[in-house]
Scaffold this motif. Structure first.
Motif, mmCIF file in Angstrom:
data_model
loop_
_atom_site.group_PDB
_atom_site.id
_atom_site.type_symbol
_atom_site.label_atom_id
_atom_site.label_comp_id
_atom_site.label_asym_id
_atom_site.label_seq_id
_atom_site.Cartn_x
_atom_site.Cartn_y
_atom_site.Cartn_z
ATOM 1 N N LEU A 46 0.841 -1.191 0.000
ATOM 2 C CA LEU A 46 0.000 0.000 0.000
ATOM 3 C C LEU A 46 0.879 1.246 0.000
ATOM 4 O O LEU A 46 1.514 1.547 1.014
ATOM 5 C CB LEU A 46 -0.917 0.015 1.231
ATOM 6 C CG LEU A 46 -1.839 -1.185 1.408
ATOM 7 C CD1 LEU A 46 -2.635 -1.066 2.694
ATOM 8 C CD2 LEU A 46 -2.759 -1.347 0.215
ATOM 9 N N PRO A 47 0.938 1.983 -1.104
ATOM 10 C CA PRO A 47 1.843 3.130 -1.167
ATOM 11 C C PRO A 47 1.516 4.218 -0.148
ATOM 12 O O PRO A 47 2.413 4.931 0.295
ATOM 13 C CB PRO A 47 1.687 3.651 -2.589
ATOM 14 C CG PRO A 47 0.551 2.937 -3.191
ATOM 15 C CD PRO A 47 0.215 1.763 -2.338
ATOM 16 N N TRP A 48 0.262 4.335 0.268
ATOM 17 C CA TRP A 48 -0.120 5.361 1.233
ATOM 18 C C TRP A 48 0.174 4.936 2.672
ATOM 19 O O TRP A 48 0.131 5.756 3.574
ATOM 20 C CB TRP A 48 -1.587 5.743 1.081
ATOM 21 C CG TRP A 48 -2.522 4.588 1.257
ATOM 22 C CD1 TRP A 48 -3.078 4.141 2.415
ATOM 23 C CD2 TRP A 48 -2.999 3.712 0.234
ATOM 24 N NE1 TRP A 48 -3.861 3.045 2.193
ATOM 25 C CE2 TRP A 48 -3.835 2.756 0.852
ATOM 26 C CE3 TRP A 48 -2.801 3.633 -1.135
ATOM 27 C CZ2 TRP A 48 -4.462 1.747 0.133
ATOM 28 C CZ3 TRP A 48 -3.435 2.627 -1.838
ATOM 29 C CH2 TRP A 48 -4.253 1.706 -1.205
ATOM 30 N N ASN A 49 0.475 3.655 2.890
ATOM 31 C CA ASN A 49 0.836 3.165 4.217
ATOM 32 C C ASN A 49 1.763 1.955 4.050
ATOM 33 O O ASN A 49 1.357 0.814 4.267
ATOM 34 C CB ASN A 49 -0.412 2.792 5.014
ATOM 35 C CG ASN A 49 -0.108 2.569 6.487
ATOM 36 O OD1 ASN A 49 1.035 2.634 6.911
ATOM 37 N ND2 ASN A 49 -1.143 2.309 7.262
ATOM 38 N N PRO A 50 3.018 2.171 3.670
ATOM 39 C CA PRO A 50 3.912 1.062 3.332
ATOM 40 C C PRO A 50 4.263 0.147 4.507
ATOM 41 O O PRO A 50 4.699 -0.981 4.283
ATOM 42 C CB PRO A 50 5.164 1.753 2.786
ATOM 43 C CG PRO A 50 5.103 3.139 3.294
ATOM 44 C CD PRO A 50 3.648 3.473 3.478
#
Length: 132
Positions: A46-50
């Motif tokens: 998840l790029p918004w929560n790596p």
């Protein structure tokens, strides 16, 4: 198990349609869904929560011996301790399925019901199978 209102409501996993909206879950079903979401999401996916998720997919292609099983157990417990604070993991087992190149994780957990700051009550145990 009684309906546990303090667990809230949210989207059910796997995501699916329920009429014109997405299916929702509450109580134990919501927690099961959240556990599967944490363990089924690879860290960095998840790029918004790596940081969200776990690293157990890295063990999918490994020979499952005692050391690998201990690593999977540690990873499952660590990921769920961070991302699913409503539960306490009681037991974890991992099995690699060679034919499907799949990792099956069996876990038993209990819901933590905080009915006062000094008292934590465990509701469960609940068994759950996750296929990675």
């Amino acid at each position: 198990m009684p309906i546990l209102d303090f667990l809230g409501q949210g989207l059910a996993r796997p995501f699916r349609r329920a009429g014109a909206d997405l299916a929702r879950a509450d109580g134990e079903a919501l927690v099961r869904s959240a556990v599967a979401q944490v363990l089924g999401t690879e860290q960095g996916e998840l790029p918004w929560n790596p940081r969200f998720g776990s690293r157990i997919t890295t063990y999918r292609h490994q020979n499952m011996d005692e050391v690998m099983e201990a690593l999977v157990k540690t990873e499952v417990q660590a990921a769920l301790a961070v991302w699913e604070p409503r539960i306490q993991v009681l037991e974890v087992a991992a099995t690699r399925v060679r034919n499907d190149n799949r990792l099956d994780v069996s876990l038993t957990w209990a819901i933590i019901e905080r009915n006062s700051p000094e008292n934590q009550v465990l509701v469960g145990p609940v068994s759950q199978e996750i296929r990675i």
